[in-house]
Design a protein around this motif. Structure first.
Motif, PDB file in Angstrom:
ATOM      1  N   HIS A   1       0.911  -1.207   0.028  1.00 58.16           N
ATOM      2  CA  HIS A   1      -0.059  -0.034   0.155  1.00 58.16           C
ATOM      3  C   HIS A   1       0.688   1.145   0.149  1.00 58.16           C
ATOM      4  O   HIS A   1       1.915   1.195   0.600  1.00 58.16           O
ATOM      5  CB  HIS A   1      -0.983  -0.019   1.208  1.00 58.16           C
ATOM      6  CG  HIS A   1      -0.217  -0.535   2.652  1.00 58.16           C
ATOM      7  ND1 HIS A   1       0.563   0.265   3.097  1.00 58.16           N
ATOM      8  CD2 HIS A   1      -0.076  -1.606   3.349  1.00 58.16           C
ATOM      9  CE1 HIS A   1       0.945  -0.128   4.403  1.00 58.16           C
ATOM     10  NE2 HIS A   1       0.531  -1.509   4.324  1.00 58.16           N
ATOM     11  N   ILE A   2       0.361   2.275  -0.568  1.00 61.36           N
ATOM     12  CA  ILE A   2       1.091   3.554  -0.722  1.00 61.36           C
ATOM     13  C   ILE A   2      -0.073   4.555  -0.391  1.00 61.36           C
ATOM     14  O   ILE A   2      -1.148   4.650  -0.896  1.00 61.36           O
ATOM     15  CB  ILE A   2       1.316   3.985  -2.242  1.00 61.36           C
ATOM     16  CG1 ILE A   2       2.341   3.032  -2.477  1.00 61.36           C
ATOM     17  CG2 ILE A   2       2.011   5.313  -2.324  1.00 61.36           C
ATOM     18  CD1 ILE A   2       3.913   2.850  -2.239  1.00 61.36           C
ATOM     19  N   VAL A   3       0.349   5.736   0.549  1.00 59.06           N
ATOM     20  CA  VAL A   3      -0.578   6.679   0.681  1.00 59.06           C
ATOM     21  C   VAL A   3       0.137   8.251   0.370  1.00 59.06           C
ATOM     22  O   VAL A   3       1.438   8.212   0.411  1.00 59.06           O
ATOM     23  CB  VAL A   3      -0.825   6.894   2.227  1.00 59.06           C
ATOM     24  CG1 VAL A   3      -1.964   5.650   2.555  1.00 59.06           C
ATOM     25  CG2 VAL A   3       0.300   6.540   3.109  1.00 59.06           C
ATOM     26  N   PRO A   4      -0.701   9.282  -0.065  1.00 63.97           N
ATOM     27  CA  PRO A   4      -0.058  10.505  -0.081  1.00 63.97           C
ATOM     28  C   PRO A   4       0.744  11.051   1.036  1.00 63.97           C
ATOM     29  O   PRO A   4       0.192  10.759   2.095  1.00 63.97           O
ATOM     30  CB  PRO A   4      -1.101  11.316  -0.747  1.00 63.97           C
ATOM     31  CG  PRO A   4      -2.125  10.695  -0.212  1.00 63.97           C
ATOM     32  CD  PRO A   4      -1.856   9.369  -0.120  1.00 63.97           C
ATOM     33  N   PRO A   5       1.948  11.482   1.324  1.00 63.15           N
ATOM     34  CA  PRO A   5       2.571  11.829   2.581  1.00 63.15           C
ATOM     35  C   PRO A   5       1.653  12.992   3.304  1.00 63.15           C
ATOM     36  O   PRO A   5       2.114  13.374   4.552  1.00 63.15           O
ATOM     37  CB  PRO A   5       3.963  12.381   2.262  1.00 63.15           C
ATOM     38  CG  PRO A   5       3.698  12.703   0.775  1.00 63.15           C
ATOM     39  CD  PRO A   5       2.728  11.981   0.079  1.00 63.15           C
ATOM     40  N   THR A   6       0.696  13.416   3.107  1.00 66.84           N
ATOM     41  CA  THR A   6       0.027  14.438   3.629  1.00 66.84           C
ATOM     42  C   THR A   6      -0.543  14.219   4.982  1.00 66.84           C
ATOM     43  O   THR A   6      -0.725  14.931   6.060  1.00 66.84           O
ATOM     44  CB  THR A   6      -1.333  14.946   2.911  1.00 66.84           C
ATOM     45  OG1 THR A   6      -0.969  15.164   1.521  1.00 66.84           O
ATOM     46  CG2 THR A   6      -1.687  16.236   3.206  1.00 66.84           C
ATOM     47  N   GLY A   7      -0.879  12.999   5.256  1.00 67.22           N
ATOM     48  CA  GLY A   7      -1.221  12.545   6.661  1.00 67.22           C
ATOM     49  C   GLY A   7      -0.037  11.894   7.341  1.00 67.22           C
ATOM     50  O   GLY A   7      -0.405  11.489   8.559  1.00 67.22           O
ATOM     51  N   ALA A   8       1.137  11.791   6.916  1.00 70.84           N
ATOM     52  CA  ALA A   8       2.243  11.217   7.531  1.00 70.84           C
ATOM     53  C   ALA A   8       2.184   9.676   7.892  1.00 70.84           C
ATOM     54  O   ALA A   8       2.245   9.368   9.224  1.00 70.84           O
ATOM     55  CB  ALA A   8       2.611  12.117   8.811  1.00 70.84           C
ATOM     56  N   LYS A   9       1.533   9.088   7.071  1.00 67.46           N
ATOM     57  CA  LYS A   9       0.927   7.627   7.411  1.00 67.46           C
ATOM     58  C   LYS A   9       1.604   6.579   6.664  1.00 67.46           C
ATOM     59  O   LYS A   9       1.857   5.383   7.243  1.00 67.46           O
ATOM     60  CB  LYS A   9      -0.390   7.459   6.978  1.00 67.46           C
ATOM     61  CG  LYS A   9      -1.400   8.271   7.769  1.00 67.46           C
ATOM     62  CD  LYS A   9      -1.354   7.739   9.290  1.00 67.46           C
ATOM     63  CE  LYS A   9      -2.010   8.796  10.187  1.00 67.46           C
ATOM     64  NZ  LYS A   9      -1.245   8.862  11.504  1.00 67.46           N
ATOM     65  N   GLY A  10       2.616   6.938   5.628  1.00 71.61           N
ATOM     66  CA  GLY A  10       3.367   5.779   4.900  1.00 71.61           C
ATOM     67  C   GLY A  10       4.134   5.147   5.667  1.00 71.61           C
ATOM     68  O   GLY A  10       3.886   3.755   5.675  1.00 71.61           O
ATOM     69  N   LEU A  11       4.898   5.686   6.320  1.00 78.81           N
ATOM     70  CA  LEU A  11       6.014   4.887   7.151  1.00 78.81           C
ATOM     71  C   LEU A  11       5.290   4.080   8.415  1.00 78.81           C
ATOM     72  O   LEU A  11       5.375   3.042   8.845  1.00 78.81           O
ATOM     73  CB  LEU A  11       7.060   5.660   7.651  1.00 78.81           C
ATOM     74  CG  LEU A  11       7.958   5.002   8.717  1.00 78.81           C
ATOM     75  CD1 LEU A  11       8.752   3.867   8.070  1.00 78.81           C
ATOM     76  CD2 LEU A  11       9.384   5.994   9.006  1.00 78.81           C
TER      77      LEU A  11
END
Ligand code: FAS
Ligand code: PHB
Length: 396
Positions: A290-300
């Motif tokens: 899964h990949i998320v846009p970094p706007t929510g600081a959720k990826g890592l």
């Protein structure tokens, strides 16, 4: 023929953290990595750790640097042009906070711990292939220095990121992929300058989104939204600083200290989820699934909660002989991932300029939504709960 219990593909934060946790439980594992350790450390990425991630790092026994130099933030700011609103994370979540500590530092700490423990990471492998993942005797083949090797194992953890081989091992007719590509990217700059503010500022500005972040009190990390057509070589440091100054709220912009960039890059933004995240004895972990846009600081942070789930399952398998729990992995991980995907999509949709890619009504909805959420205590609590990270789910 090399044999281990868990073969881990990829020595990014997911693979290294999983390897460290499994080793603490005496569960043997080998990590295969395509590039060099130096190359992995050259990727400037995340900077904000959820409470759950920080606790996992402590459980892994590698928290000394994070707890020494990482900065605990109990608030984050959201700016709407020049209006600034503080989201009091700890007050709104009963005491939770986030830690500002770079992904590079986490990766470095994990690499060092693995090396000191004499645990095996094989770098610069090529042609990694996963075999018989539905059987009880899966194995991995890979090339190293022109020789093909075989690694026998009980389980395979696909920690090899979005472009890895693991997800491709799940047959197309078995996996469903959900994707949303955003019509803009983030131009990021790292500089040894004091941050413009003590806490992060997410800026919704008529000129486009900006984010003022940091790595320490002497190292800043900034981002501005740019069209996908932009090239990093067209952005001098001076041009970046000028544009950032126009997007920060005026009361912050006046404190901006500029300086030479030590890194500058453009990252495209996408949301991506693969279902399921498990196929036989293969488990997809982190960006591999899964990949998320970094706007929510959720990826890592989503990668970390995947690791936590797989680590708990592997511990039950090897310490309690409970193999039944294996089938829970994908459902548990996907419940938390979809929450993180939604929050990241919502923050991205609300705060960025879609430059006509959204119709006028939807633009009005986003502006109205932003206004409501930053004025409402209930709205700020919603943001705070998601930002510090939802609880990790236990294995039944
Ligand atoms: P990674 O991609 O980090 O690691 C996968 C590893 O597998 C790599 O080292 C790769 O070389 C290796 N690999 C790939 N194929 C292989 C093969 N066939 N054989 C062996 N090894 C193989 N997240 C945030 O929370 N905040 C952010 O600000 C943020 N910014 C980001 C900016 C960019 C440009 C990118 C790309 C991501 C960003 N992320 C951010 C998300 C990022 O932090 C990821 O979530 C994190 O790196 C996930 O870690 P891994 O799952 O380990 O995947
Ligand atoms: C960063 O510091 O790199 C960072 C922080 C928060 C984000 C994205 C990136 O949401």
């Amino acid at each position: 023929m090399k044999k281990t219990k868990v073969a881990i593909i990829g020595a990014g934060p997911s693979g290294l953290l999983l390897g460290q946790l499994l080793s603490k439980q005496g569960i043997d594992n080998v990590i295969l990595e395509r590039v060099t350790g130096e190359y992995v450390l050259g990727r400037i990425r995340a900077g904000v750790l959820e409470q759950g991630f920080a606790n996992l790092i402590r459980e892994a026994g590698v928290a000394h640097n994070m707890d020494s130099v990482g900065e605990v933030h109990d608030g984050v700011e959201i700016a709407f042009n020049d209006e600034r609103v503080k989201i009091e994370l700890s007050k709104l979540t009963g005491g939770d906070s986030v830690i500002v500590y770079g992904q590079v530092e986490i990766t470095k700490d994990l690499m060092q711990a693995r090396q000191e423990a004499g645990l095996e990471t094989i770098y610069e492998v090529s042609n990694t292939q996963l075999h018989d993942v539905k059987s009880q005797t899966p194995y991995v083949t890979y090339e190293k220095d022109g020789v093909t090797h075989t690694l026998q194992c009980d389980y395979i953890a696909g920690c090899d990121g979005f472009h890895g081989v693991s997800r491709q091992t799940i047959p197309l007719d078995v996996r469903t992929e959900y994707e949303k590509v955003y019509p803009f990217g983030w131009l990021g700059l790292l500089a040894d300058t004091p941050p413009v503010n003590d806490e992060l500022i997410y800026c919704k500005n008529d000129r486009g989104f900006a984010l003022a972040s940091m790595r320490s009190k002497t190292r800043s990390r900034y981002y501005i939204q740019v069209p996908l057509t932009e090239k990093v070589e067209d952005w001098s440091d001076e041009r970046f600083w000028e544009e950032l100054k126009k997007r920060l709220p005026a009361s912050a912009a006046k404190n901006l200290v500029t300086g030479p960039s030590i890194e500058k890059s453009i990252a495209p933004l996408r949301s991506f989820i693969c279902e399921p995240l498990q196929y036989g004895n293969l488990f997809l972990v982190g960006d591999a699934g899964h990949i998320v846009p970094p706007t929510g600081a959720k990826g890592l942070n989503l990668a970390a909660s995947d690791v936590a789930t797989l680590y708990k399952i592997m511990t039950k398998v090897y310490k309690e002989g409970d193999k039944e729990c294996i089938s829970q992995y994908s459902d548990i991980v996907l419940r938390r991932v979809w929450n993180g995907v939604r929050f990241s999509w919502w923050m991205t949709d609300m705060m960025h300029d879609f430059d006509g890619a959204k119709d006028q009504f939807d633009e009005k909805m986003s502006t109205s939504e932003m206004n409501y959420f930053i004025q409402s205590e209930a709205g700020k609590k919603v943001i705070a709960e998601q930002y510090v990270g939802l609880p990790y789910e236990d294995i039944k």
